[in-house]
Design a protein around this motif. Structure first.
Motif, PDB file in Angstrom:
ATOM      1  N   ALA A  97     -69.609-112.829 -83.981  1.00  0.00           N
ATOM      2  CA  ALA A  97     -69.119-114.124 -83.492  1.00  0.00           C
ATOM      3  C   ALA A  97     -69.899-115.379 -84.316  1.00  0.00           C
ATOM      4  O   ALA A  97     -71.061-115.204 -84.635  1.00  0.00           O
ATOM      5  CB  ALA A  97     -69.442-114.293 -82.370  1.00  0.00           C
ATOM      6  N   VAL A  98     -69.319-116.187 -84.961  1.00  0.00           N
ATOM      7  CA  VAL A  98     -69.781-117.291 -85.598  1.00  0.00           C
ATOM      8  C   VAL A  98     -69.434-118.495 -85.301  1.00  0.00           C
ATOM      9  O   VAL A  98     -68.161-119.009 -85.282  1.00  0.00           O
ATOM     10  CB  VAL A  98     -69.071-116.979 -87.251  1.00  0.00           C
ATOM     11  N   VAL A  99     -70.825-119.278 -85.178  1.00  0.00           N
ATOM     12  CA  VAL A  99     -70.594-120.704 -84.466  1.00  0.00           C
ATOM     13  C   VAL A  99     -70.510-121.678 -85.802  1.00  0.00           C
ATOM     14  O   VAL A  99     -71.232-121.642 -86.509  1.00  0.00           O
ATOM     15  CB  VAL A  99     -71.846-120.903 -83.664  1.00  0.00           C
ATOM     16  N   SER A 100     -69.638-122.742 -85.710  1.00  0.00           N
ATOM     17  CA  SER A 100     -69.418-123.758 -86.442  1.00  0.00           C
ATOM     18  C   SER A 100     -69.813-125.096 -85.758  1.00  0.00           C
ATOM     19  O   SER A 100     -69.073-125.525 -84.938  1.00  0.00           O
ATOM     20  CB  SER A 100     -68.132-123.892 -87.125  1.00  0.00           C
ATOM     21  N   HIS A 127     -74.718-124.041 -80.838  1.00  0.00           N
ATOM     22  CA  HIS A 127     -75.569-123.638 -81.856  1.00  0.00           C
ATOM     23  C   HIS A 127     -75.700-121.949 -81.846  1.00  0.00           C
ATOM     24  O   HIS A 127     -75.452-121.800 -83.410  1.00  0.00           O
ATOM     25  CB  HIS A 127     -77.029-123.999 -81.296  1.00  0.00           C
ATOM     26  N   GLU A 128     -75.561-121.406 -81.262  1.00  0.00           N
ATOM     27  CA  GLU A 128     -75.666-119.717 -81.324  1.00  0.00           C
ATOM     28  C   GLU A 128     -74.716-118.949 -80.442  1.00  0.00           C
ATOM     29  O   GLU A 128     -74.507-119.680 -79.122  1.00  0.00           O
ATOM     30  CB  GLU A 128     -77.116-119.259 -81.225  1.00  0.00           C
ATOM     31  N   ALA A 129     -74.195-117.690 -80.576  1.00  0.00           N
ATOM     32  CA  ALA A 129     -73.438-117.005 -79.909  1.00  0.00           C
ATOM     33  C   ALA A 129     -73.888-115.790 -79.731  1.00  0.00           C
ATOM     34  O   ALA A 129     -74.087-115.225 -80.928  1.00  0.00           O
ATOM     35  CB  ALA A 129     -71.932-117.017 -79.999  1.00  0.00           C
ATOM     36  N   PHE A 130     -73.943-114.881 -78.590  1.00  0.00           N
ATOM     37  CA  PHE A 130     -74.132-113.671 -78.550  1.00  0.00           C
ATOM     38  C   PHE A 130     -73.441-112.603 -77.627  1.00  0.00           C
ATOM     39  O   PHE A 130     -73.236-113.318 -76.471  1.00  0.00           O
ATOM     40  CB  PHE A 130     -75.783-113.228 -78.565  1.00  0.00           C
ATOM     41  N   VAL A 140     -72.548-118.426 -75.561  1.00  0.00           N
ATOM     42  CA  VAL A 140     -72.455-119.769 -76.424  1.00  0.00           C
ATOM     43  C   VAL A 140     -73.342-120.950 -75.868  1.00  0.00           C
ATOM     44  O   VAL A 140     -72.977-121.482 -74.788  1.00  0.00           O
ATOM     45  CB  VAL A 140     -71.207-120.109 -76.869  1.00  0.00           C
ATOM     46  N   THR A 141     -74.443-121.046 -76.691  1.00  0.00           N
ATOM     47  CA  THR A 141     -75.195-122.100 -76.092  1.00  0.00           C
ATOM     48  C   THR A 141     -74.639-123.481 -76.496  1.00  0.00           C
ATOM     49  O   THR A 141     -74.688-123.750 -77.982  1.00  0.00           O
ATOM     50  CB  THR A 141     -76.865-122.129 -76.773  1.00  0.00           C
ATOM     51  N   ASN A 166     -80.604-130.199 -70.559  1.00  0.00           N
ATOM     52  CA  ASN A 166     -79.820-130.509 -71.690  1.00  0.00           C
ATOM     53  C   ASN A 166     -80.345-129.831 -73.187  1.00  0.00           C
ATOM     54  O   ASN A 166     -81.538-129.852 -73.276  1.00  0.00           O
ATOM     55  CB  ASN A 166     -79.907-131.953 -71.922  1.00  0.00           C
ATOM     56  N   GLY A 167     -79.426-129.568 -73.949  1.00  0.00           N
ATOM     57  CA  GLY A 167     -79.706-129.059 -75.352  1.00  0.00           C
ATOM     58  C   GLY A 167     -80.202-127.398 -75.487  1.00  0.00           C
ATOM     59  O   GLY A 167     -81.086-127.174 -76.083  1.00  0.00           O
ATOM     60  N   PRO A 168     -79.423-126.506 -74.962  1.00  0.00           N
ATOM     61  CA  PRO A 168     -79.865-125.133 -74.990  1.00  0.00           C
ATOM     62  C   PRO A 168     -79.680-124.799 -76.362  1.00  0.00           C
ATOM     63  O   PRO A 168     -78.608-125.134 -76.920  1.00  0.00           O
ATOM     64  CB  PRO A 168     -78.757-124.475 -73.972  1.00  0.00           C
TER      65      PRO A 168
END
Length: 496
Positions: A97-100, A127-130, A140-141, A166-168
């Motif tokens: 899983a690739v976050v843009s 920002h990130e996904a797992f 997904v944060t 706010n901002g995970p």
């Protein structure tokens, strides 16, 4: 009984050497030896690519192109991905899983074929996904907002949201799948969320707001997280009451952390961008046991399936460094795409075939110029003083010029400056910083006196021998304090 004894001996002889378990799995998971079926993936934010490396021979197999370089991606009709940045993978090792960040997307890629099989668009600046350990969900944060987008692990459609401060910044899960740990990039708070019902059941105070990365130990006892703004790494108990265990001063631009378990024990590896180092700490007594010098701006990190190696993306060197964890020595450096961010190592990603489908060569993504900046005092001292203030012979500031075809993206990893002060990155007429100064970017340093500074434009012109124009003017990079809105006296100049 003799046949049974022989059979038992054969079973013991044929068993794996250890059942250490590597992240994100638990200790009960068997180690997976390095092989040509494994892949190391790096998300590269300026070339908008994912590089694919075979760790058995540390060879770049190719890149998955998710988007175009600038200025092609400026079009309002553009459909590719922008600022490829975060990365996770499924428990069955068949999907990454690739976050843009720039296009607010998560691309799901088949590891066997390197094909994008789905794209899910989420909120502002993810920002990130797992994947959860059971593979049923993808968290997904959404760092530009105040929630975690929870996607279905099969359809990849968003099914709910978990509201957090706010901002995970990033989330990771306990190996047993009970808890999700969510750090923040805008608030000094980590939230512990139960995976089963998405409830916040614990909070941990961060020493500062900017956490980019978090990792859980395979034994389910500890969670480590980094603080990029203050150069610290903190550790807390992975189980209630989630008590803070340790705060370590790791250095300016502390980026990512990950956990390795090998024959020597269990260790946390921390990338420190401002020092161009990888620091290694024991997880039992938190003592530092090694410092490994790397290329410019080490960022993402992930261990192999047996813990014998870790791989580090070098953001300002466009390279992937392979480190032997038993000796803590760099054993290979692999050229990859521009400005690698997150890195993941996926064992058995390609169970059959050569895994080269849908890959492209590096192309323009491999064209980058690398520069360094030193303090004005070091420059005046000549080559003998050019090691600068970065420690261990490293210059305090490294610069990469990523070629985008018509334009260049400049990224400076600046350190050795005054904390929380305004500065200018610019071009001066003369090597010592004198003369007129043209500003490329203004920035504010963090509490550690560091900053990542970006600019884009026609910054560099390459002139072949004999083609120089008498009217061409060479200029030199400088960093100067910003005084009354203008550049003051330079404090760092380009190393020559």
């Amino acid at each position: 009984m003799k046949p049974l004894s022989i059979l038992a001996a054969l079973l013991v002889a044929g068993a794996p050497a250890a059942f250490a378990g590597q992240v994100p799995a638990s200790l009960s998971a068997p180690d997976i030896a390095v092989s040509h079926r494994d892949r190391v993936y790096a998300a590269e934010q300026f070339s908008n690519t994912v590089s694919v490396t075979d760790p058995a021979d540390n060879r770049l197999v190719g890149v998955i192109r998710l988007g175009d370089p600038s200025p092609g991606n400026f079009s309002p009709l553009y459909r590719g991905q922008v600022l490829v940045h975060g990365m996770g993978f499924s428990p069955d090792h068949r999907t990454i899983a690739v976050v843009s960040i720039g296009s607010n997307s998560v691309s799901f890629i088949d590891t066997q074929t390197n094909a994008v099989k789905h794209v899910t668009y989420v909120g502002r600046a993810p920002h990130e996904a797992f994947f959860t350990p059971d593979g049923k969900e993808v968290w997904v944060t959404v760092r530009g907002e105040n929630y975690i987008a929870v996607l279905d692990g099969k359809t990849y459609a968003e099914k709910t949201r978990i509201v957090v401060p706010n901002g995970p910044g990033m989330q990771i899960f306990s190996p047993d799948g009970k808890y999700g740990y969510v750090c923040s990039s805008f608030n000094p708070e980590i939230d512990v969320v139960t995976v089963a019902d998405h409830r916040i059941v614990g909070r941990v105070r961060q020493a500062s707001p900017f956490c980019p990365n978090i990792a859980a130990t395979p034994d389910g006892r500890q969670v480590w997280f980094t603080l990029k703004d203050t150069g610290k790494t903190q550790v807390f108990e992975a189980r209630p009451p989630f008590a803070l265990l340790k705060t370590l001063d790791t250095g300016p631009i502390t980026n990512h952390v990950n956990i390795v378990r090998n024959a020597n024990g269990m260790f946390a590896y921390v990338t420190v961008g401002g020092l161009n180092q990888l620091k290694v700490f024991r997880t039992d007594d938190f003592s530092q046991v090694a410092t490994i010098s790397l290329g410019s701006l080490p960022h993402g990190i992930w261990p192999s399936g047996d813990g014998t190696r870790v791989y580090v993306g070098l953001e300002n060197a466009d390279a992937l460094a392979a480190i032997d964890t038993l000796t803590n020595r760099v054993i290979a450096t692999v050229p990859i795409g521009q400005a690698p961010q997150a890195v993941t190592y996926v064992p058995d990603a390609v169970p059959e075939g050569d895994g080269t489908q849908n890959l492209q060569p590096l192309g323009i993504a491999g064209q980058t110029a690398h520069l360094a900046m030193v303090s004005t005092a070091s420059a005046a001292a000549g080559p003998a003083g050019a090691a600068g203030a970065g420690g261990s012979g490293n210059p305090p500031t490294t610069v990469a010029l990523f070629d985008q075809g018509l334009l260049q993206v400049l990224q400076a990893s600046a350190t050795g400056l005054e904390p929380r002060q305004p500065y200018v990155l610019g071009l001066a007429d003369n090597p010592d910083g004198s003369g007129s100064i043209e500003s490329l970017a203004t920035f504010m340093t963090n509490p550690a006196g560091s900053a990542i500074v970006n600019a884009i434009g026609q910054i560099r012109q390459i002139v072949a021998p004999g083609e120089a124009n008498p009217n061409d003017r060479r200029r030199y990079l400088i960093i100067a304090p910003r005084v009354d809105g203008k550049p003051g006296v330079p404090v760092q100049v380009q190393a020559l």
